[in-house]
Design a protein around this motif. Structure first.
Motif, PDB file in Angstrom:
ATOM      1  N   VAL A  44      53.784  29.660  17.010  1.00  9.04           N
ATOM      2  CA  VAL A  44      52.478  29.031  17.223  1.00  9.04           C
ATOM      3  C   VAL A  44      51.857  28.640  15.890  1.00  9.04           C
ATOM      4  CG1 VAL A  44      50.172  29.298  18.212  1.00  9.04           C
ATOM      5  CG2 VAL A  44      52.128  30.346  19.336  1.00  9.04           C
ATOM      6  N   PHE A  45      51.983  29.506  14.895  1.00  7.90           N
ATOM      7  CA  PHE A  45      51.405  29.211  13.589  1.00  7.90           C
ATOM      8  C   PHE A  45      51.990  27.940  12.994  1.00  7.90           C
ATOM      9  CE2 PHE A  45      52.030  29.484   8.962  1.00  7.90           C
ATOM     10  CZ  PHE A  45      50.700  29.409   8.553  1.00  7.90           C
ATOM     11  N   MET A 196      43.417  32.537  14.550  1.00  4.89           N
ATOM     12  CA  MET A 196      42.953  33.923  14.521  1.00  4.89           C
ATOM     13  C   MET A 196      43.741  34.772  15.515  1.00  4.89           C
ATOM     14  SD  MET A 196      40.456  34.538  12.305  1.00  4.89           S
ATOM     15  CE  MET A 196      39.405  35.821  12.954  1.00  4.89           C
ATOM     16  N   VAL A 197      43.979  34.208  16.687  1.00  6.42           N
ATOM     17  CA  VAL A 197      44.787  34.911  17.685  1.00  6.42           C
ATOM     18  C   VAL A 197      46.190  35.155  17.147  1.00  6.42           C
ATOM     19  CG1 VAL A 197      45.787  34.750  19.993  1.00  6.42           C
ATOM     20  CG2 VAL A 197      43.443  33.967  19.593  1.00  6.42           C
ATOM     21  N   ILE A 198      46.718  34.157  16.461  1.00  3.19           N
ATOM     22  CA  ILE A 198      48.069  34.262  15.913  1.00  3.19           C
ATOM     23  C   ILE A 198      48.140  35.334  14.831  1.00  3.19           C
ATOM     24  CG2 ILE A 198      49.892  33.012  14.713  1.00  3.19           C
ATOM     25  CD1 ILE A 198      49.138  32.328  17.753  1.00  3.19           C
ATOM     26  N   ALA A 199      47.097  35.453  14.013  1.00  2.00           N
ATOM     27  CA  ALA A 199      47.076  36.491  12.983  1.00  2.00           C
ATOM     28  C   ALA A 199      47.195  37.878  13.597  1.00  2.00           C
ATOM     29  CB  ALA A 199      45.794  36.375  12.152  1.00  2.00           C
ATOM     30  N   ALA A 200      46.491  38.088  14.720  1.00  2.00           N
ATOM     31  CA  ALA A 200      46.576  39.378  15.411  1.00  2.00           C
ATOM     32  C   ALA A 200      47.992  39.618  15.931  1.00  2.00           C
ATOM     33  CB  ALA A 200      45.571  39.416  16.558  1.00  2.00           C
ATOM     34  N   GLY A 201      48.605  38.573  16.474  1.00  2.00           N
ATOM     35  CA  GLY A 201      49.973  38.713  16.966  1.00  2.00           C
ATOM     36  C   GLY A 201      50.959  39.023  15.863  1.00  2.00           C
ATOM     37  N   ALA A 202      50.772  38.388  14.687  1.00  2.00           N
ATOM     38  CA  ALA A 202      51.663  38.652  13.556  1.00  2.00           C
ATOM     39  C   ALA A 202      51.565  40.112  13.119  1.00  2.00           C
ATOM     40  CB  ALA A 202      51.320  37.722  12.398  1.00  2.00           C
ATOM     41  N   GLY A 203      50.353  40.673  13.163  1.00  2.00           N
ATOM     42  CA  GLY A 203      50.188  42.080  12.813  1.00  2.00           C
ATOM     43  C   GLY A 203      50.852  43.011  13.816  1.00  2.00           C
TER      44      GLY A 203
END
Length: 435
Positions: A44-45, A196-203
């Motif tokens: 997604v990113f 922002m949603v993707i950042a949470a998923g990456a973590g």
């Protein structure tokens, strides 16, 4: 082949597959879970980030420079990160890579500006390098000879296959969040919220790796002098193993970072269509990776690489120069699957012939070769696109891919084509010089 013979052969292949999957180590299974999460998130990113930057008023030249910043950092840091990965251990290195990816995406959304974009793409390069040089040795150390090619292919296949979901969501996520915010789906606000949603998923990709149980590497495996010994002992063979990948990466860097821009500007497709296209493309590549191991077992690893990359060239021509979107889309699927399904096979081919003390070093060199083109080509490609369009970039990629295929054939198959390619090569074997 009769129907009964076909079914018998198919049953044998499936039985082999089941046997190889059952042999996967618990650490390897946890890594596969992490690969699914990170694959979906970073898919997604990669799909949305270009649109996010363009929505802020920047152009493809900056996008090319950002890709260059990431890949150039990964290139420069590959060898140092090989030693860092040995020093920290595989588990800590994998967790560190996932954490840095999360932080970099988050910072680019919270503080959108050219300096932050460049700085965080450098951080992303660190993360990419650390994770990249760790993955190969980690999978080597958590697999046996019989299931190793399957594990490497499954790791890549799961990660890319999960991008099917990620890219599909990426095509619609800005619309959903734009409606929730009362803004346009193509606005900076909608793209930023999506990232922002993707950042949470990456973590979240780091969570399964917390449960891994990996031994700390011994002194020999962590030695700083392993790379020096490797260079001194096998320089010519190392060049043959790395050069074809280097040429391929230069060609890939000309077009692959800009595929979403290509379909928007040349074929005039909206985000949702491009996202769906990328999603099915990821699924096609994932399926290709999953069927690769039995084919590589049957043909030999290098012959498999040459055949699949050679078959991808006609589809690359159709992709770049077809005036019809439907034909370009079909060519995109076939080119993506064929060109990428051999990567884990070739990585296995290289790393399984290297001693434990040199694995991270060799993984670093593979990472450097893969990142070299992406470090330089996107900047050149962005300038070419602005001034001349996509045609010259596709032509350059076609030529470079053809050269790469010739190098694989010339180095490993030309002398004794009747033999399996593994029999034509003096393999890497690194003995540690300091006891």
């Amino acid at each position: 082949m009769s129907r009964s013979n076909f079914m018998s052969r198919f049953g044998q292949v499936m039985a082999t597959y089941a046997d190889r999957l059952a042999a996967f180590h618990p650490n390897a299974r946890l890594y596969l879970v992490s690969a699914v999460i990170s694959g979906a998130s970073m898919g997604v990113f990669r799909f949305l980030f270009n649109f996010y930057v363009l929505s802020l008023g920047y152009d493809q030249e900056l996008l090319g420079n950002l890709v260059t910043a990431t890949s150039f950092t990964a290139l420069l840091m590959a060898l140092p990160m090989g030693y860092v990965a040995d020093f920290l251990g595989r588990k800590a290195s994998l967790i560190g890579g996932a954490s840095l990816s999360c932080v970099s995406v988050l910072m680019m959304v919270l503080f959108p500006s050219t300096p932050v974009f460049v700085a965080m793409n450098v951080v992303l390069g660190f993360a990419q390098s650390l994770a990249g040089v760790t993955m190969g040795p980690f999978l080597m150390e958590n697999s046996g000879e019989k299931e190793r090619t399957y594990l490497f292919s499954f790791a890549s296949g799961f990660q890319t296959g999960s991008q099917f979901v990620g890219n599909w969501i990426g095509g619609y996520l800005p619309t959903w969040l734009g409606i929730a915010q009362g803004v346009s789906p193509t606005s900076t606000s909608a793209y930023g919220a999506s990232l922002m949603v993707i950042a949470a998923g990456a973590g979240m990709a780091a969570v399964p790796m917390l449960f891994m149980r990996t031994p700390r590497l011994n002194k020999e495996q962590r030695s700083f002098f392993a790379p020096i010994a490797f260079f001194r002992q096998k320089p010519a063979l190392l060049g043959k193993l790395i050069l074809p990948m280097l040429v391929t990466s230069i060609g890939a860097g000309l077009i692959m970072p800009f595929m979403n821009i290509f379909f928007r500007q040349v074929h005039h497709q909206p985000d949702s269509v491009i996202g769906t296209l990328f999603a099915w493309g990821s699924l096609a590549m994932g399926l290709g990776l999953l069927v690769a191991p039995p084919l590589a077992d049957r043909w030999g690893k290098i012959k498999f690489v040459v055949i699949t990359q050679g078959l991808s060239i006609p589809f690359l021509v159709m992709l770049g120069f077809s005036p019809w979107f439907s034909l370009a889309a079909v060519a995109y699927y076939f080119r993506l699957a064929l060109m990428n399904m051999n990567g884990p096979v070739y990585q296995t081919y290289v790393l399984e012939k290297v001693g434990p003390s040199a694995r991270a070093t060799v993984a670093s060199l593979v990472s450097m070769a893969n990142n070299f083109g992406w470090a330089f080509s996107p900047t050149l490609s962005g300038w070419i696109q602005v001034n001349y369009g996509f045609g010259p970039t596709y032509l350059g990629t076609i030529i470079l891919y053809t050269v790469s295929i010739f190098l694989y054939w010339s180095f490993f198959l030309r002398r004794s084509p009747e033999l399996k390619p593994e029999q034509n090569v003096t393999f890497l074997k690194v003995e540690h010089p300091i006891k």
